[in-house]
Design a protein around this motif. Structure first.
Motif, short mmCIF file in Angstrom:
data_model
loop_
_atom_site.label_atom_id
_atom_site.label_comp_id
_atom_site.label_asym_id
_atom_site.label_seq_id
_atom_site.Cartn_x
_atom_site.Cartn_y
_atom_site.Cartn_z
N TRP A 57 29.92 -25.13 -5.99
CA TRP A 57 28.82 -24.29 -6.49
C TRP A 57 28.64 -23.09 -5.56
O TRP A 57 28.81 -23.21 -4.35
CB TRP A 57 27.51 -25.07 -6.53
CG TRP A 57 27.48 -26.28 -7.40
CD1 TRP A 57 27.58 -27.58 -7.00
CD2 TRP A 57 27.33 -26.31 -8.82
NE1 TRP A 57 27.49 -28.42 -8.07
CE2 TRP A 57 27.34 -27.68 -9.21
CE3 TRP A 57 27.20 -25.32 -9.81
CZ2 TRP A 57 27.21 -28.08 -10.53
CZ3 TRP A 57 27.07 -25.73 -11.13
CH2 TRP A 57 27.08 -27.09 -11.48
N LYS A 58 28.26 -21.98 -6.13
CA LYS A 58 27.88 -20.80 -5.37
C LYS A 58 26.39 -20.52 -5.59
O LYS A 58 25.88 -20.69 -6.70
CB LYS A 58 28.72 -19.59 -5.78
CG LYS A 58 30.20 -19.74 -5.44
CD LYS A 58 30.97 -18.48 -5.80
CE LYS A 58 32.44 -18.62 -5.41
NZ LYS A 58 33.22 -17.40 -5.75
N LYS A 90 19.31 -21.68 -7.28
CA LYS A 90 20.24 -21.46 -8.40
C LYS A 90 21.65 -21.79 -7.97
O LYS A 90 21.99 -21.74 -6.78
CB LYS A 90 20.16 -20.01 -8.90
CG LYS A 90 20.43 -18.96 -7.84
CD LYS A 90 20.36 -17.56 -8.43
CE LYS A 90 20.82 -16.52 -7.43
NZ LYS A 90 21.06 -15.21 -8.06
N VAL A 91 22.48 -22.17 -8.95
CA VAL A 91 23.88 -22.53 -8.68
C VAL A 91 24.77 -22.04 -9.81
O VAL A 91 24.39 -22.05 -10.98
CB VAL A 91 24.07 -24.05 -8.49
CG1 VAL A 91 23.43 -24.52 -7.19
CG2 VAL A 91 23.53 -24.84 -9.67
N TYR A 92 25.98 -21.62 -9.41
CA TYR A 92 27.02 -21.19 -10.35
C TYR A 92 28.27 -22.03 -10.06
O TYR A 92 28.74 -22.08 -8.93
CB TYR A 92 27.40 -19.72 -10.12
CG TYR A 92 26.30 -18.71 -10.22
CD1 TYR A 92 26.27 -17.78 -11.25
CD2 TYR A 92 25.30 -18.63 -9.23
CE1 TYR A 92 25.28 -16.80 -11.31
CE2 TYR A 92 24.30 -17.67 -9.30
CZ TYR A 92 24.30 -16.76 -10.35
OH TYR A 92 23.31 -15.80 -10.40
N ALA A 93 28.83 -22.66 -11.09
CA ALA A 93 30.03 -23.46 -10.89
C ALA A 93 31.21 -22.58 -10.52
O ALA A 93 31.32 -21.42 -10.97
CB ALA A 93 30.36 -24.24 -12.17
N GLU A 95 34.61 -20.80 -10.56
CA GLU A 95 35.31 -20.28 -11.75
C GLU A 95 36.50 -21.16 -12.13
O GLU A 95 36.70 -21.49 -13.31
CB GLU A 95 35.77 -18.85 -11.49
CG GLU A 95 34.65 -17.83 -11.38
CD GLU A 95 33.96 -17.57 -12.70
OE1 GLU A 95 34.57 -17.84 -13.75
OE2 GLU A 95 32.80 -17.10 -12.69
N LYS A 98 35.36 -24.79 -13.50
CA LYS A 98 34.82 -24.84 -14.86
C LYS A 98 35.90 -24.51 -15.89
O LYS A 98 35.96 -25.14 -16.96
CB LYS A 98 33.62 -23.90 -15.01
CG LYS A 98 33.91 -22.41 -14.97
CD LYS A 98 32.62 -21.60 -15.12
CE LYS A 98 32.92 -20.11 -15.13
NZ LYS A 98 31.68 -19.30 -15.21
N THR A 105 31.02 -21.20 -19.41
CA THR A 105 29.80 -20.98 -18.63
C THR A 105 29.28 -22.33 -18.15
O THR A 105 29.16 -23.27 -18.94
CB THR A 105 28.70 -20.30 -19.48
OG1 THR A 105 29.19 -19.06 -19.99
CG2 THR A 105 27.46 -20.04 -18.64
N GLU A 107 26.30 -22.90 -15.31
CA GLU A 107 25.46 -22.36 -14.24
C GLU A 107 24.00 -22.54 -14.56
O GLU A 107 23.60 -22.83 -15.70
CB GLU A 107 25.77 -20.87 -14.02
CG GLU A 107 25.51 -20.01 -15.23
CD GLU A 107 26.07 -18.60 -15.09
OE1 GLU A 107 25.29 -17.65 -15.29
OE2 GLU A 107 27.28 -18.46 -14.77
N THR A 109 21.60 -20.00 -13.58
CA THR A 109 21.40 -18.68 -12.99
C THR A 109 19.93 -18.31 -12.89
O THR A 109 19.49 -17.72 -11.90
CB THR A 109 22.12 -17.61 -13.83
OG1 THR A 109 23.43 -18.07 -14.11
CG2 THR A 109 22.15 -16.28 -13.11
#
Length: 218
Positions: A57-58, A90-93, A95, A98, A105, A107, A109
């Motif tokens: 995660w970012k 917040k977290v973004y998987a 790239e 995923k 998508t 995340e 966000t």
């Protein structure tokens, strides 16, 4: 998570928030900082097929919408009080993770959005002009779910599970009204969201943040 469980969690948080407001001296804090999240497992069903994988995660703390928090503190005594804290984590998987598992998508966000209440302790004068403090709180997460693959297109807010938070920090008194502070804040959230098409997604997400903020004392 069952719908009754979600309602119960929301009710507990609301009652706790209302009860601490009966306490004494009040202060309001706002903070931002740098937030990260380690890898975690992601599992569930997209309405057609099961999935089960691990992703990085970012946090992307400084990208819109940014990472931030707002905290109200009611000091019952000079060294003890209660907090109500809203934290826009917040977290973004990753790239690659995923894409390898069929998601375009994955995340949160617009936030995991941790809403917690709990006790806080402080030790005035322990470090000269700096006052150390610590808090443990619990509540709910209200994430903005953004999960898209071939079988689901889920973009919505949900009440999605329990969360706990740990804060360790120190404040510096500028004057009778204003303090500056820095702190470590960690959260642990048991995420369970519904997906369009009849599926669900689960993940236990940890966030770690270094916060900087300002407090106004009423």
């Amino acid at each position: 998570m069952k719908i009754l469980g979600k309602i119960a969690l929301a009710t507990v948080a609301a009652v706790s928030f209302a009860s601490v407001a009966q306490a004494g001296d009040f202060s309001l804090s706002v903070y931002g900082g740098y937030q990260t999240a380690p890898h975690s497992g992601v599992s569930g069903n997209d309405g057609v097929a099961d999935f089960d994988f691990t992703t990085g995660w970012k946090g992307k703390s400084f990208e819109m919408p940014p990472y931030y928090g707002v905290r109200g503190t009611w000091w019952v005594r000079d060294n003890f009080g209660w907090i109500a804290d809203f934290n826009h984590t917040k977290v973004y998987a990753n790239e690659g993770d995923k894409a390898d598992n069929g998601f375009s998508t994955l995340e949160f966000t617009d936030g995991l959005n941790n809403l917690t209440v709990g006790p806080i302790w402080r030790w005035p004068g322990l470090w000269s002009n700096f006052t150390p403090y610590a808090s443990v709180s619990a509540g709910i997460i209200i994430p903005h779910v953004e999960v898209v693959n071939a079988n689901t297109d889920t973009i919505e807010y949900q009440i999605a599970g329990p969360t706990v938070a740990l804060v360790l920090g120190a404040s510096y008194e500028l004057n009778d009204r204003w303090d500056l502070f820095t702190e470590y804040k960690g959260t642990y959230s048991q995420l369970d969201v519904d997906l369009d098409g009849g599926g669900n997604l689960e993940s236990d997400i940890i966030t770690n943040a270094l916060n900087f903020g300002v407090t106004y004392k009423f």
